[in-house]
Design a protein around this motif. Structure first.
Motif, short mmCIF file in Angstrom:
data_model
loop_
_atom_site.label_atom_id
_atom_site.label_comp_id
_atom_site.label_asym_id
_atom_site.label_seq_id
_atom_site.Cartn_x
_atom_site.Cartn_y
_atom_site.Cartn_z
N PHE A 187 0.83 -1.18 0.00
CA PHE A 187 0.00 0.00 0.00
C PHE A 187 0.88 1.25 0.00
CE2 PHE A 187 -2.83 -2.93 2.67
CZ PHE A 187 -3.35 -3.54 1.52
N LEU A 188 0.55 2.16 -0.92
CA LEU A 188 1.28 3.42 -1.02
C LEU A 188 0.38 4.57 -0.58
CD1 LEU A 188 3.12 3.02 -4.46
CD2 LEU A 188 3.76 2.14 -2.22
N LYS A 189 0.98 5.53 0.08
CA LYS A 189 0.25 6.71 0.52
C LYS A 189 0.90 7.94 -0.09
CE LYS A 189 -1.53 9.09 4.61
NZ LYS A 189 -1.59 9.10 6.10
N ARG A 190 0.07 8.75 -0.74
CA ARG A 190 0.58 9.94 -1.42
C ARG A 190 1.08 10.98 -0.42
NH1 ARG A 190 -0.67 10.94 -6.49
NH2 ARG A 190 -2.51 9.59 -6.32
N GLY A 191 2.16 11.67 -0.79
CA GLY A 191 2.70 12.74 0.05
C GLY A 191 2.16 14.09 -0.37
N ASN A 192 2.96 15.13 -0.25
CA ASN A 192 2.53 16.49 -0.58
C ASN A 192 2.43 16.72 -2.09
OD1 ASN A 192 2.39 17.28 2.14
ND2 ASN A 192 4.59 17.70 2.17
N VAL A 199 5.59 3.92 1.80
CA VAL A 199 5.17 2.53 1.67
C VAL A 199 4.77 1.99 3.05
CG1 VAL A 199 5.86 0.21 0.93
CG2 VAL A 199 6.79 2.23 -0.23
N ASP A 200 3.61 1.38 3.13
CA ASP A 200 3.17 0.74 4.37
C ASP A 200 3.93 -0.58 4.50
OD1 ASP A 200 1.94 -0.49 6.48
OD2 ASP A 200 -0.08 -0.43 5.65
N LYS A 201 4.90 -0.63 5.39
CA LYS A 201 5.75 -1.82 5.53
C LYS A 201 4.95 -3.05 5.96
CE LYS A 201 9.41 0.66 4.65
NZ LYS A 201 10.09 0.55 3.33
N ALA A 225 -8.28 -1.55 3.46
CA ALA A 225 -6.90 -1.21 3.12
C ALA A 225 -6.68 -1.25 1.61
CB ALA A 225 -5.94 -2.16 3.82
N PHE A 226 -7.19 -2.29 0.95
CA PHE A 226 -7.05 -2.38 -0.50
C PHE A 226 -7.86 -1.30 -1.20
CE2 PHE A 226 -5.28 -6.55 0.40
CZ PHE A 226 -4.41 -6.76 -0.65
N THR A 227 -9.01 -0.97 -0.65
CA THR A 227 -9.84 0.09 -1.24
C THR A 227 -9.13 1.44 -1.16
OG1 THR A 227 -11.87 -1.11 -0.65
CG2 THR A 227 -12.10 1.22 -1.19
#
Length: 317
Positions: A187-192, A199-201, A225-227
């Motif tokens: 899972f990736l989370k966008r930054g600024n 990356v969610d380890k 989480a996948f959504t």
């Protein structure tokens, strides 16, 4: 094989641990812990069953641009439908593969060479590398660019968008296929900015499922989480649709994702079950408003060790 034998001869004390490790993998214990044997049995059972639905090739439909989301279930698309103007009616088809390697093999088989000769394929998927010398009009892989491989197990969505827009504006193709690696874990989370991400380890390898088996997560948590990872990639799909001219656009997936249905988890090749075969089919359109000037990426050549480590992080090894 010869190299393996030579290693065994020179270091015989390492043979028992090697064979034991292979046995754990075969039984599924390495990947799934105590659940391993039952998961492997379920996989075997659904590999040898008759599938009650007809599978459909992407080439059986009329489209200009096909956006492929990796490991996306239809219900995740339904969950975010109201958040994106380009998602209206969500239909489904049954995929020709239950795993990327199988989908790629069946989709880009020699029998489809005529369609491939008019098509460009931009991908972030590891299993597409052999298509570089195929009948495709153009093949572009994120694995040939950038330094992402040392940060994440799969290419970030913004990179695929940039490569796809550059390819699209060349206008040397009749059909364009753009294959993003999300919502597949990690899972990736966008930054600024769209280039920044974390990356969610906990989503690497099989850690997510182990937490579920231990009672730390519920099935609802897994779906959520996948959504969220689907939302991450759809922000880039939105940009893609604003920077490519393709009146007939479809958003789909190569395969689904199992969460315990009939004993199945994740996805492997050859499994005949709706949880890994039924995928979304969303008809929309794309228009190049030239709102984005895509970034250029430097060529990169990753060694085999890095590739193998990334496959492990994705849960394939």
């Amino acid at each position: 094989m010869q190299e393996l034998i030579l290693k065994g001869v020179s270091r015989p004390h390492r043979i028992p641990p090697y064979l034991y490790n292979k046995l754990l993998i075969k039984l599924g214990v390495k990947q799934w812990g105590k659940k391993g044997p039952s998961v492997k049995l379920a996989e075997l059972r659904h590999k040898h069953r008759d599938y009650p639905y007809s599978t459909t090739s992407i080439w059986d439909y009329d489209w200009d641009l096909l956006v492929v989301l990796d490991a996306c279930r239809p219900e995740w698309m339904r969950a975010v439908k109201g958040e994106y103007d380009f998602i209206n009616t969500i239909e489904t088809i049954h995929s020709v593969g239950s795993h990327s390697e199988e989908w790629i093999s069946n989709t880009f088989a020699s029998e489809h060479s005529n369609q491939m000769a008019k098509s460009a394929y931009v991908t972030g998927n590891h299993y597409a590398e052999d298509l570089e010398h195929s009948a495709l009009k153009e093949f572009k892989s994120a694995h040939d660019f950038g330094s992402w491989a040392y940060d994440s197990a799969s290419p970030p969505a913004n990179m695929i968008t940039d490569l796809a827009i550059r390819t699209a504006r060349q206008k040397e193709w009749s059909k364009l296929i753009v294959h993003y690696m999300q919502p597949h874990k990690p899972f990736l989370k966008r930054g600024n900015t769209r280039e920044e991400y974390t990356v969610d380890k906990e989503s690497l390898g099989h850690l997510l499922y182990h937490r579920y088996f231990n009672g730390e997560l519920t099935v609802a948590d897994l779906h959520a989480a996948f959504t969220d990872n689907l939302r991450y990639v759809l922000e880039e799909v939105k940009l893609l649709l604003e920077n490519v001219h393709a009146p007939k656009t479809v958003i789909t997936a190569d395969h689904g994702q199992a969460f315990g249905e009939d004993g199945l988890y994740d996805h492997i090749p050859g499994v005949k079950h709706p949880s890994v075969r039924e995928v979304p089919w969303v008809k929309t359109s794309a228009k190049d408003t030239e709102s984005l000037y895509p970034r250029e990426y430097e060529a990169a050549d990753y060694d085999n060790k890095t590739v193998q480590e990334n496959l492990k992080k994705l849960g394939y090894l």
